[in-house]
Design a protein around this motif. Structure first.
Motif, short mmCIF file in Angstrom:
data_model
loop_
_atom_site.label_atom_id
_atom_site.label_comp_id
_atom_site.label_asym_id
_atom_site.label_seq_id
_atom_site.Cartn_x
_atom_site.Cartn_y
_atom_site.Cartn_z
N LEU A 78 -45.32 -17.80 35.77
CA LEU A 78 -45.90 -16.72 36.56
C LEU A 78 -46.81 -15.84 35.71
O LEU A 78 -47.90 -15.44 36.14
CB LEU A 78 -44.79 -15.87 37.21
CG LEU A 78 -44.01 -16.56 38.33
CD1 LEU A 78 -42.80 -15.73 38.73
CD2 LEU A 78 -44.91 -16.82 39.53
N THR A 79 -46.41 -15.55 34.48
CA THR A 79 -47.23 -14.74 33.58
C THR A 79 -48.52 -15.48 33.21
O THR A 79 -49.60 -14.91 33.25
CB THR A 79 -46.45 -14.37 32.31
OG1 THR A 79 -45.29 -13.64 32.70
CG2 THR A 79 -47.29 -13.53 31.37
N ARG A 80 -48.39 -16.75 32.84
CA ARG A 80 -49.57 -17.55 32.47
C ARG A 80 -50.60 -17.54 33.60
O ARG A 80 -51.80 -17.42 33.36
CB ARG A 80 -49.14 -19.00 32.17
CG ARG A 80 -50.31 -19.91 31.84
CD ARG A 80 -49.98 -21.37 31.99
NE ARG A 80 -49.69 -21.72 33.38
CZ ARG A 80 -49.20 -22.88 33.77
NH1 ARG A 80 -48.90 -23.80 32.88
NH2 ARG A 80 -48.99 -23.12 35.04
N ASP A 81 -50.13 -17.66 34.83
CA ASP A 81 -51.03 -17.75 35.98
C ASP A 81 -51.36 -16.40 36.60
O ASP A 81 -52.00 -16.33 37.66
CB ASP A 81 -50.42 -18.68 37.05
CG ASP A 81 -50.31 -20.12 36.56
OD1 ASP A 81 -50.88 -20.44 35.49
OD2 ASP A 81 -49.65 -20.92 37.24
N GLY A 82 -50.94 -15.32 35.96
CA GLY A 82 -51.27 -13.98 36.44
C GLY A 82 -50.67 -13.65 37.80
O GLY A 82 -51.23 -12.84 38.55
N PRO A 140 -53.00 -26.20 35.64
CA PRO A 140 -51.93 -25.80 34.71
C PRO A 140 -52.28 -26.22 33.28
O PRO A 140 -53.00 -27.20 33.07
CB PRO A 140 -50.71 -26.56 35.22
CG PRO A 140 -51.26 -27.72 35.99
CD PRO A 140 -52.59 -27.27 36.53
N PHE A 141 -51.78 -25.46 32.31
CA PHE A 141 -52.01 -25.78 30.90
C PHE A 141 -50.84 -25.25 30.09
O PHE A 141 -50.08 -24.38 30.53
CB PHE A 141 -53.31 -25.16 30.40
CG PHE A 141 -53.33 -23.65 30.46
CD1 PHE A 141 -52.95 -22.89 29.36
CD2 PHE A 141 -53.71 -23.00 31.62
CE1 PHE A 141 -52.94 -21.50 29.43
CE2 PHE A 141 -53.72 -21.60 31.69
CZ PHE A 141 -53.33 -20.86 30.59
N GLU A 142 -50.69 -25.78 28.89
CA GLU A 142 -49.64 -25.31 27.99
C GLU A 142 -50.21 -24.20 27.12
O GLU A 142 -51.16 -24.42 26.37
CB GLU A 142 -49.16 -26.45 27.10
CG GLU A 142 -48.06 -26.04 26.17
CD GLU A 142 -47.52 -27.21 25.36
OE1 GLU A 142 -46.81 -26.94 24.38
OE2 GLU A 142 -47.80 -28.36 25.69
#
Length: 168
Positions: A78-82, A140-142
């Motif tokens: 959730l944080t990665r994707d804002g 998606p990404f790491e």
């Protein structure tokens, strides 16, 4: 959850984050120094008063093994994707496996997880985005490097930006 403090290496490179209580202990033990702090919020004892740190710097250089990655967690995705849905860009409150876990290639990895709103997640169901006619609007990404640090912390703070943008 408590507030996080950015920990810098002796060379001012971001290393990790710790809770503010741990940061105060590192400062009091002489392991770190405060770089920025909130002077209006202090930690007090009968003999010591310390400003609540936002950023601390270790006094000794720590060698960091390269290739560290953040663990795959719901909060991290959730944080990665804002907190934006990968299908409609609305507010995301759940996580979706792009390739469903019921399939052999449906692994629980950074590359297969995206933030999704409950409506899109339910509409997509146990199908791939192509099968559901719902193209991904964000891939998606790491997260690596500074991105990994931010995901571990859960969010960035304005006080951290000079150190995060200088190296990232």
């Amino acid at each position: 959850m408590g507030e996080h403090v950015l920990v810098l290496n002796a060379t001012y490179e971001p290393l990790s984050t710790v809770g503010w209580q741990r940061a105060v202990v590192l400062v009091l033990d002489g392991v770190a120094e405060i770089v920025t702090a909130d002077e209006h919020r202090r930690v007090r004892s009968p003999s010591v008063s310390v400003a609540r740190p936002h950023v601390i710097r270790l006094l000794s250089y720590v060698r960091v093994p390269r290739g560290r990655t953040a663990p795959v967690t719901r909060r991290g995705v959730l944080t990665r994707d804002g907190h934006r849905c990968a299908y409609c860009r609305g507010h995301a409150d759940s996580v979706d496996h792009v390739v469903p876990r019921s399939r052999p290639e449906g692994h629980h990895t950074w590359a297969n997880l995206v933030a999704a709103c409950r409506t899109c997640n339910g509409r997509k169901g146990n199908r791939t985005p192509e099968e559901a006619g719902m193209p991904l609007l964000a891939n998606p990404f790491e997260p690596r490097g500074i991105g990994s640090l931010v995901v571990r912390a859960g969010a960035t703070r304005a006080e951290w930006m000079p150190w995060l943008t200088a190296t990232g």
